[in-house]
Design an enzyme around this catalytic site. Structure first.
Site, PDB file in Angstrom:
ATOM      1  N   ASP A  43       0.810  -1.213   0.000  1.00  0.00           N
ATOM      2  CA  ASP A  43       0.000   0.000   0.000  1.00  0.00           C
ATOM      3  C   ASP A  43       0.847   1.268   0.000  1.00  0.00           C
ATOM      4  O   ASP A  43       2.019   1.250   0.395  1.00  0.00           O
ATOM      5  CB  ASP A  43      -0.895   0.038   1.241  1.00  0.00           C
ATOM      6  N   ASP A  44       0.222   2.363  -0.411  1.00  0.00           N
ATOM      7  CA  ASP A  44       0.690   3.743  -0.192  1.00  0.00           C
ATOM      8  C   ASP A  44       1.676   4.288  -1.203  1.00  0.00           C
ATOM      9  O   ASP A  44       2.084   5.445  -1.093  1.00  0.00           O
ATOM     10  CB  ASP A  44       1.285   3.927   1.216  1.00  0.00           C
ATOM     11  N   HIS A 186       3.477  -2.638   3.039  1.00  0.00           N
ATOM     12  CA  HIS A 186       3.502  -1.250   2.592  1.00  0.00           C
ATOM     13  C   HIS A 186       4.753  -0.954   1.770  1.00  0.00           C
ATOM     14  O   HIS A 186       5.774  -1.647   1.900  1.00  0.00           O
ATOM     15  CB  HIS A 186       3.398  -0.300   3.787  1.00  0.00           C
TER      16      HIS A 186
END
Length: 224
Positions: A43-44, A186
């Site tokens: 993610d991100d 992440h």
């Protein structure tokens, strides 16, 4: 056979041996038959650490789904293209990473639609998967995502890398995955980057391979 010919044959044999050894060392982690597939997700991104992450994934024969923030994709379109070029799948993780369940329907739509546009404009394809920030969702979030042709994807295992999990702990989290399951990681934690080679080894030892996430079932399946 002359001494010169004998030396030439020995040199050729040595070179072939060295080549075979080098090829074996550099082979991707996933060369054995797959008995199941799991979804590695990050993610991100994209961010300043994306290039290093992509290099590590590629070196270790891993593919993953990258749940990108729209604002990051808009700011770094070249990195979205790099994700695709490295064999990753690009998905939607909202535009600004808000708590979507605290927003109204119009605001939620803006978060999702702007991310679709940012990823598509960056040549990342049109996402079919959506992960709400923090895994927070409700009927409104689900319905807006569905209107944009998106399947909501949460996770089965949380690596806790966002919470300072050690490299060892991240690898242990991957070891808990079973066929079809998805793990949350992440783009930015250094311990996640350090874990990549061991993640590949762990999956190989269990006969698991990194798969794509099916928009139909929301489960990890063999890449098409």
């Amino acid at each position: 056979m002359t001494p010169d010919k004998a030396l030439a044959l020995l040199a050729t044999a040595a070179a072939l041996t060295l080549t075979a050894t080098t090829a074996s060392t550099a082979a991707p982690a996933h060369t054995a038959a797959c008995t199941g597939y799991v979804g590695l997700t990050f993610d991100d991104g994209p961010s300043g650490t994306t290039t290093g992450l992509l290099d590590a994934l590629r070196r270790n024969g891993l593919r993953a789904t990258m749940f990108n923030q729209g604002q990051n994709a808009a700011a770094r379109p070249a990195l979205v293209r790099a994700q695709v070029a490295a064999g990753m799948w690009v998905a939607n993780h909202s535009y600004t990473h808000p708590h979507l369940t605290r927003l109204n329907q119009t605001q939620i739509d803006s978060e999702i639609s702007r991310t679709q546009q940012a990823v598509t404009s960056a040549a990342g394809g049109t996402p079919t998967l959506f992960r709400p920030p923090y895994g927070e969702t409700n009927a409104t979030v689900k319905s807006v995502a569905a209107r944009h042709g998106l399947t909501e994807i949460i996770w089965d295992v949380d690596s806790q890398d966002w919470n300072g999990a050690s490299t060892d702990a991240i690898v242990r989290s991957v070891a808990r995955l079973t066929n079809g399951q998805i793990i949350l990681m992440h783009d930015w934690p250094p311990n996640t980057l350090a874990a990549i080679p061991r993640i590949a080894q762990t999956l190989t030892s269990r006969g698991l391979c990194p798969g794509t996430i099916s928009p139909r079932t929301g489960r990890a399946v063999a890449p098409s």
